[in-house]
Scaffold this motif. Sequence first.
Motif, PDB file in Angstrom:
ATOM      1  N   PHE A  29       0.804  -1.338   0.020  1.00 38.85           N
ATOM      2  CA  PHE A  29       0.075  -0.420  -0.255  1.00 38.85           C
ATOM      3  C   PHE A  29       0.951   0.893   0.268  1.00 38.85           C
ATOM      4  N   ASP A  30       1.756   0.927   0.495  1.00 43.14           N
ATOM      5  CA  ASP A  30       2.698   2.751   0.833  1.00 43.14           C
ATOM      6  C   ASP A  30       3.168   2.410  -0.204  1.00 43.14           C
ATOM      7  N   ILE A  31       3.664   1.636  -1.119  1.00 39.13           N
ATOM      8  CA  ILE A  31       4.588   1.924  -1.956  1.00 39.13           C
ATOM      9  C   ILE A  31       3.082   2.717  -2.945  1.00 39.13           C
ATOM     10  N   ALA A  32       2.384   1.511  -3.690  1.00 38.36           N
ATOM     11  CA  ALA A  32       2.129   2.160  -4.066  1.00 38.36           C
ATOM     12  C   ALA A  32       1.060   3.386  -3.990  1.00 38.36           C
ATOM     13  N   ASN A  33       0.854   3.545  -3.101  1.00 39.84           N
ATOM     14  CA  ASN A  33       0.242   5.390  -2.773  1.00 39.84           C
ATOM     15  C   ASN A  33       1.444   6.243  -3.416  1.00 39.84           C
ATOM     16  N   HIS A  34       2.659   6.065  -3.021  1.00 37.62           N
ATOM     17  CA  HIS A  34       3.766   6.808  -4.067  1.00 37.62           C
ATOM     18  C   HIS A  34       3.310   6.771  -5.575  1.00 37.62           C
ATOM     19  N   PHE A  35       3.375   6.085  -5.684  1.00 39.19           N
ATOM     20  CA  PHE A  35       3.596   5.844  -7.335  1.00 39.19           C
ATOM     21  C   PHE A  35       1.618   6.307  -7.868  1.00 39.19           C
ATOM     22  N   ASN A  36       0.579   6.610  -6.923  1.00 37.91           N
ATOM     23  CA  ASN A  36       0.023   7.160  -7.675  1.00 37.91           C
ATOM     24  C   ASN A  36       0.157   8.680  -7.478  1.00 37.91           C
ATOM     25  N   GLU A  37       0.259   9.012  -6.422  1.00 38.44           N
ATOM     26  CA  GLU A  37       1.060  10.840  -5.931  1.00 38.44           C
ATOM     27  C   GLU A  37       2.420  11.315  -7.798  1.00 38.44           C
ATOM     28  N   PHE A  38       2.397  10.141  -8.429  1.00 37.34           N
ATOM     29  CA  PHE A  38       2.785  10.387  -9.688  1.00 37.34           C
ATOM     30  C   PHE A  38       2.267  11.580 -10.956  1.00 37.34           C
ATOM     31  N   ALA A  39       0.931  11.639 -10.489  1.00 39.06           N
ATOM     32  CA  ALA A  39       0.010  12.139 -11.018  1.00 39.06           C
ATOM     33  C   ALA A  39      -0.175  13.245 -11.162  1.00 39.06           C
ATOM     34  N   GLY A  40       0.631  13.564  -9.662  1.00 36.39           N
ATOM     35  CA  GLY A  40       0.030  15.121  -9.156  1.00 36.39           C
ATOM     36  C   GLY A  40      -1.883  15.334  -8.705  1.00 36.39           C
ATOM     37  N   VAL A  41      -1.092  15.930  -7.406  1.00 41.17           N
ATOM     38  CA  VAL A  41      -2.880  17.079  -7.230  1.00 41.17           C
ATOM     39  C   VAL A  41      -3.711  18.320  -7.333  1.00 41.17           C
ATOM     40  N   ASP A  42      -2.642  19.370  -8.008  1.00 43.63           N
ATOM     41  CA  ASP A  42      -3.946  19.893  -8.087  1.00 43.63           C
ATOM     42  C   ASP A  42      -3.890  19.809  -9.633  1.00 43.63           C
ATOM     43  N   THR A  43      -3.505  19.595 -10.549  1.00 48.30           N
ATOM     44  CA  THR A  43      -3.647  18.950 -12.048  1.00 48.30           C
ATOM     45  C   THR A  43      -3.332  17.241 -11.958  1.00 48.30           C
ATOM     46  N   VAL A  44      -4.501  17.064 -11.582  1.00 53.45           N
ATOM     47  CA  VAL A  44      -4.050  15.454 -11.213  1.00 53.45           C
ATOM     48  C   VAL A  44      -3.819  14.407 -12.991  1.00 53.45           C
ATOM     49  N   ASP A  45      -3.096  13.413 -13.319  1.00 52.37           N
ATOM     50  CA  ASP A  45      -2.941  13.154 -14.502  1.00 52.37           C
ATOM     51  C   ASP A  45      -2.358  12.091 -14.752  1.00 52.37           C
ATOM     52  N   TYR A  46      -3.556  10.807 -14.638  1.00 47.76           N
ATOM     53  CA  TYR A  46      -2.270   9.085 -14.344  1.00 47.76           C
ATOM     54  C   TYR A  46      -2.015   8.646 -15.819  1.00 47.76           C
ATOM     55  N   SER A  47      -1.828   9.326 -16.905  1.00 51.43           N
ATOM     56  CA  SER A  47      -1.240   8.921 -17.470  1.00 51.43           C
ATOM     57  C   SER A  47       0.388   8.653 -17.329  1.00 51.43           C
ATOM     58  N   LEU A  48       0.433   9.618 -15.942  1.00 48.24           N
ATOM     59  CA  LEU A  48       2.238  10.128 -15.643  1.00 48.24           C
ATOM     60  C   LEU A  48       1.801   8.925 -14.692  1.00 48.24           C
ATOM     61  N   TYR A  49       1.313   8.049 -14.419  1.00 48.42           N
ATOM     62  CA  TYR A  49       1.443   6.273 -13.662  1.00 48.42           C
ATOM     63  C   TYR A  49       2.761   5.768 -13.717  1.00 48.42           C
ATOM     64  N   PRO A  50       3.107   5.426 -12.619  1.00 49.44           N
ATOM     65  CA  PRO A  50       4.944   4.880 -13.448  1.00 49.44           C
ATOM     66  C   PRO A  50       4.763   3.406 -14.384  1.00 49.44           C
ATOM     67  N   SER A  51       5.151   3.528 -15.467  1.00 49.24           N
ATOM     68  CA  SER A  51       5.579   2.637 -16.376  1.00 49.24           C
ATOM     69  C   SER A  51       5.928   1.252 -15.383  1.00 49.24           C
ATOM     70  N   ASP A  52       5.562   0.030 -16.139  1.00 47.89           N
ATOM     71  CA  ASP A  52       6.026  -1.822 -15.714  1.00 47.89           C
ATOM     72  C   ASP A  52       7.369  -1.394 -15.285  1.00 47.89           C
ATOM     73  N   GLU A  53       7.649  -1.001 -16.848  1.00 43.21           N
ATOM     74  CA  GLU A  53       9.579  -0.916 -16.386  1.00 43.21           C
ATOM     75  C   GLU A  53      10.025  -0.253 -15.764  1.00 43.21           C
ATOM     76  N   PHE A  54       9.548   1.402 -15.187  1.00 44.31           N
ATOM     77  CA  PHE A  54      10.259   1.761 -13.936  1.00 44.31           C
ATOM     78  C   PHE A  54       9.718   1.747 -12.933  1.00 44.31           C
ATOM     79  N   GLN A  55       8.788   0.896 -12.280  1.00 43.91           N
ATOM     80  CA  GLN A  55       8.114   0.672 -11.323  1.00 43.91           C
ATOM     81  C   GLN A  55       9.279  -0.916 -10.932  1.00 43.91           C
TER      82      GLN A  55
END
Length: 309
Positions: A198-224
């Motif tokens: 959960f803690d790791i997933a929570n961090h990865f979700n935040e790659f999308a930002g907060v003020d302007t949320v863009d989930y295309s920025l969720y890390p790729s499988d390769e990056f993960q």
Amino acid sequence: MFHMNKVAMNVNELSFKIEEHDLIPGSLHIVHSLRPSWKLENVNVKRLYEAGCGSKLYAIFKNGLAYEYVKGKVLDTASCRSEKVYPHVAEQLAKFHTVPLKINEGTSILWDKMRLFLSLKPSKFLQEEQQERFLKKVLPKNELEREISLMEGILSKLGSPIVFCHNDLLLANILYDAQGCAVSFIDFEYAGPNYMAFDIANHFNEFAGVDTVDYSLYPSDEFQIEWLKVYLRYYKSLKYSSENISIAHEEVTILCKHVNLFSLASHFFWALWALVQATQSTIDFDFLGYAIVRFDEYFSKKKLLLVHC
């Protein structure tokens, strides 16, 4: 230098002087003089400092903390994936997860916290526009409870270890000191025992930002995979006090799978949290809109859960 003198009735006068070149001992002396009964043992900041994961805590008061200055710049949606930065984040989180749990910390706080937020879910908004969005986009409480039960029934059986987690590792809570090549975490309000994934997933979700949320920025499988290799190698080296650590491909693959499943729980958790904030917070932010974004992302990826039913 700074002097404290008696300036009004019932105000303590301390015959003590803080020297400009020796601020910390002087500040602590004043704190201890004014609040000798303060007990800091159970505060997360102090606990993490003693474990080498946080700043030194100087004082606590009703609406805040006084702790050691943390040097660095907060991460953003670009720096969080930088090869100069992300390995330090992975290692710092691994270190965080080795903080010893207390006897009463053997279970995750996740499901109880979710249900607490759900119990505080507003039933109505005063503004007509908000009420329309709320009724259109947010499910009733009983249906949200069914989603929590669904997640709990599946995710709790994955076997993700219970570790001491930050639980709120958004980018603004991570500081990177480029000069010292070091990462520090801040804001431990939600820290406690939870699933590692959960803690790791929570961090990865935040790659999308907060003020302007863009989930295309969720890390790729390769990056993960690369991120998790760094994390696992450092976590195991700390846990087993050895530098000769090998990481099996299957081990990384399983953790990656668990992380992506727990990303759904992260979306749901912060959606419920945002609903509560929408009627209680004085911050100028569209919490209802943020809750809807997180709920939408959860339901768009819910099929990941269903294949495990």
